[in-house]
Motif scaffolding. Structure first.
Motif, PDB file in Angstrom:
ATOM      1  N   GLU A 245       0.072  34.054  20.993  1.00  0.00           N
ATOM      2  CA  GLU A 245       1.416  34.499  20.631  1.00  0.00           C
ATOM      3  C   GLU A 245       1.556  34.677  19.124  1.00  0.00           C
ATOM      4  O   GLU A 245       2.194  35.633  18.660  1.00  0.00           O
ATOM      5  N   ALA A 246       0.972  33.774  18.347  1.00  0.00           N
ATOM      6  CA  ALA A 246       1.046  33.880  16.894  1.00  0.00           C
ATOM      7  C   ALA A 246       0.323  35.132  16.408  1.00  0.00           C
ATOM      8  O   ALA A 246       0.815  35.837  15.514  1.00  0.00           O
ATOM      9  N   ARG A 247      -0.845  35.422  16.982  1.00  0.00           N
ATOM     10  CA  ARG A 247      -1.580  36.626  16.583  1.00  0.00           C
ATOM     11  C   ARG A 247      -0.801  37.882  16.951  1.00  0.00           C
ATOM     12  O   ARG A 247      -0.756  38.850  16.187  1.00  0.00           O
ATOM     13  N   ALA A 248      -0.185  37.867  18.129  1.00  0.00           N
ATOM     14  CA  ALA A 248       0.601  39.025  18.552  1.00  0.00           C
ATOM     15  C   ALA A 248       1.802  39.235  17.636  1.00  0.00           C
ATOM     16  O   ALA A 248       2.122  40.367  17.254  1.00  0.00           O
ATOM     17  N   LEU A 249       2.470  38.149  17.261  1.00  0.00           N
ATOM     18  CA  LEU A 249       3.634  38.257  16.392  1.00  0.00           C
ATOM     19  C   LEU A 249       3.232  38.759  15.009  1.00  0.00           C
ATOM     20  O   LEU A 249       3.917  39.622  14.433  1.00  0.00           O
TER      21      LEU A 249
ATOM     22  N   ARG B  42       5.785  28.880  24.229  1.00  0.00           N
ATOM     23  CA  ARG B  42       5.549  29.590  25.488  1.00  0.00           C
ATOM     24  C   ARG B  42       6.028  28.743  26.666  1.00  0.00           C
ATOM     25  O   ARG B  42       5.933  27.504  26.632  1.00  0.00           O
ATOM     26  N   PRO B  43       6.547  29.368  27.710  1.00  0.00           N
ATOM     27  CA  PRO B  43       7.056  28.608  28.852  1.00  0.00           C
ATOM     28  C   PRO B  43       5.958  27.769  29.502  1.00  0.00           C
ATOM     29  O   PRO B  43       4.813  28.205  29.618  1.00  0.00           O
ATOM     30  N   PRO B  44       6.287  26.560  29.930  1.00  0.00           N
ATOM     31  CA  PRO B  44       5.302  25.725  30.634  1.00  0.00           C
ATOM     32  C   PRO B  44       5.052  26.251  32.036  1.00  0.00           C
ATOM     33  O   PRO B  44       5.834  27.037  32.575  1.00  0.00           O
ATOM     34  N   TRP B  45       3.943  25.809  32.627  1.00  0.00           N
ATOM     35  CA  TRP B  45       3.679  26.123  34.031  1.00  0.00           C
ATOM     36  C   TRP B  45       4.575  25.259  34.926  1.00  0.00           C
ATOM     37  O   TRP B  45       4.817  24.087  34.613  1.00  0.00           O
ATOM     38  N   PRO B  46       5.038  25.799  36.046  1.00  0.00           N
ATOM     39  CA  PRO B  46       5.705  24.940  37.032  1.00  0.00           C
ATOM     40  C   PRO B  46       4.715  23.881  37.525  1.00  0.00           C
ATOM     41  O   PRO B  46       3.569  24.216  37.873  1.00  0.00           O
TER      42      PRO B  46
ATOM     43  N   GLY C 129       0.709  26.248  29.519  1.00  0.00           N
ATOM     44  CA  GLY C 129       1.424  27.475  29.802  1.00  0.00           C
ATOM     45  C   GLY C 129       0.576  28.692  29.466  1.00  0.00           C
ATOM     46  O   GLY C 129      -0.541  28.579  28.959  1.00  0.00           O
ATOM     47  N   GLY C 130       1.122  29.873  29.764  1.00  0.00           N
ATOM     48  CA  GLY C 130       0.412  31.103  29.442  1.00  0.00           C
ATOM     49  C   GLY C 130      -0.567  31.515  30.515  1.00  0.00           C
ATOM     50  O   GLY C 130      -0.871  30.770  31.452  1.00  0.00           O
ATOM     51  N   ALA C 131      -1.084  32.739  30.370  1.00  0.00           N
ATOM     52  CA  ALA C 131      -1.953  33.327  31.383  1.00  0.00           C
ATOM     53  C   ALA C 131      -3.434  33.070  31.144  1.00  0.00           C
ATOM     54  O   ALA C 131      -4.243  33.171  32.072  1.00  0.00           O
ATOM     55  N   MET C 132      -3.828  32.715  29.916  1.00  0.00           N
ATOM     56  CA  MET C 132      -5.247  32.634  29.586  1.00  0.00           C
ATOM     57  C   MET C 132      -5.991  31.573  30.388  1.00  0.00           C
ATOM     58  O   MET C 132      -7.145  31.778  30.772  1.00  0.00           O
ATOM     59  N   THR C 133      -5.352  30.437  30.648  1.00  0.00           N
ATOM     60  CA  THR C 133      -6.038  29.341  31.329  1.00  0.00           C
ATOM     61  C   THR C 133      -5.398  28.986  32.666  1.00  0.00           C
ATOM     62  O   THR C 133      -5.826  28.027  33.320  1.00  0.00           O
TER      63      THR C 133
ATOM     64  N   SER D 298       9.312  33.901  23.795  1.00  0.00           N
ATOM     65  CA  SER D 298       8.448  35.079  23.828  1.00  0.00           C
ATOM     66  C   SER D 298       8.280  35.666  22.441  1.00  0.00           C
ATOM     67  O   SER D 298       9.089  35.431  21.531  1.00  0.00           O
ATOM     68  N   VAL D 299       7.223  36.458  22.298  1.00  0.00           N
ATOM     69  CA  VAL D 299       6.965  37.154  21.040  1.00  0.00           C
ATOM     70  C   VAL D 299       8.119  38.109  20.727  1.00  0.00           C
ATOM     71  O   VAL D 299       8.542  38.230  19.580  1.00  0.00           O
TER      72      VAL D 299
END
Length: 247
Positions: free
Chosen positions: A11-15, A97-101, A194-198, A229-230
């Motif tokens: 997220e930091a890189r995207a921002l 970033r939002p946590p996973w449920p 959170g996030g999609a990477m892991t 979000s970014v």
């Protein structure tokens, strides 16, 4: 006057990429990961030297605002930034970033409690993904561990029976499924990053009926402004600039 972007996350890189070159951004990385993925623009690597060091650096570099987009478990850096920005009256935003449920996961407050849970539940083959510093809490647990981290954990702090895999996401569902099957994993220990990477490891664990022990996130400092979000962080910076730096 530049914005300090506390980074090290996607997220930091995207921002940084979205803001550059319209806004001067200095991205700060902790320096714990060798050969990190670097954002565009100016980058500094290394710690600040606690609250006093951060305060001095912000003043010396005439920073206009701080955006904290560090990892959700970088609690010390987040706390220091909140404290110093409040003292200096600097506009400050946390991009979390939002946590996973959690689903059916056993949620615990710390690595130590996660280790106690693994021992109490008598899991035998554990996939440990809490990072290089999290492995030490499991050193006395009588189980076999598959330890995945970006950099090597300290060997003296590892469980007696283990195998270390060094890798960096993103990960694919099929690969995570194969990994759990190959090593006959019966429990996954993870942080709620959170996030999609892991996330695929959670999906693979659910598909195979592997138990999940999830270390909960540390709380954010009271009163900090947060976005998820970014895009929201980008809007905050734009509004901050439009308001003449009053945040």
């Amino acid at each position: 006057m530049p914005i300090l972007l506390l980074g090290g996350t996607s997220e930091a890189r995207a921002l940084a990429g979205r803001l550059h070159p319209h806004v001067e951004v200095i991205s700060s990385l902790a320096g714990r990961v060798p050969d990190p993925a670097l954002p565009v623009g100016r980058v500094r690597i290394g710690g600040f030297g606690g609250v006093a060091g951060l305060r001095r650096w912000l003043c010396e570099n005439e920073i206009d605002a701080v955006v904290d987009a560090t990892h959700p478990y970088a609690a010390t850096m987040t706390a220091h930034a909140a404290t110093v920005c409040a003292e200096l009256g600097l506009p400050h935003l946390v991009l979390a970033r939002p946590p996973w449920p959690p689903g059916d996961a056993i949620v615990v407050p710390s690595d130590v409690e996660a280790a106690k849970t693994v021992a109490a539940e008598r899991f035998e083959r554990v996939f440990l993904t809490t990072g290089r510093s999290g492995a030490a809490a499991f050193s006395a647990v009588d189980a076999w561990f598959l330890i995945r981290a970006v950099t090597s954990p300290d060997t003296e702090d590892l469980p007696a029976r283990h195998h270390v895999v060094l890798s960096r996401g993103p990960y694919r569902y099929d690969d995570e499924l194969a990994l759990l099957r190959e090593h006959r994993i019966d429990a996954l220990v993870t942080k709620n990053s959170g996030g999609a990477m892991t996330r695929p490891k959670l999906e693979a664990a659910a598909a195979l009926g592997v138990a999940v022990v999830m270390v909960d996130r540390p709380p954010l400092p009271a009163g900090v402004r947060t976005v998820a979000s970014v895009e929201d962080a980008l809007d905050w910076v734009k509004q901050f600039r439009a308001d003449g730096g009053d945040g």
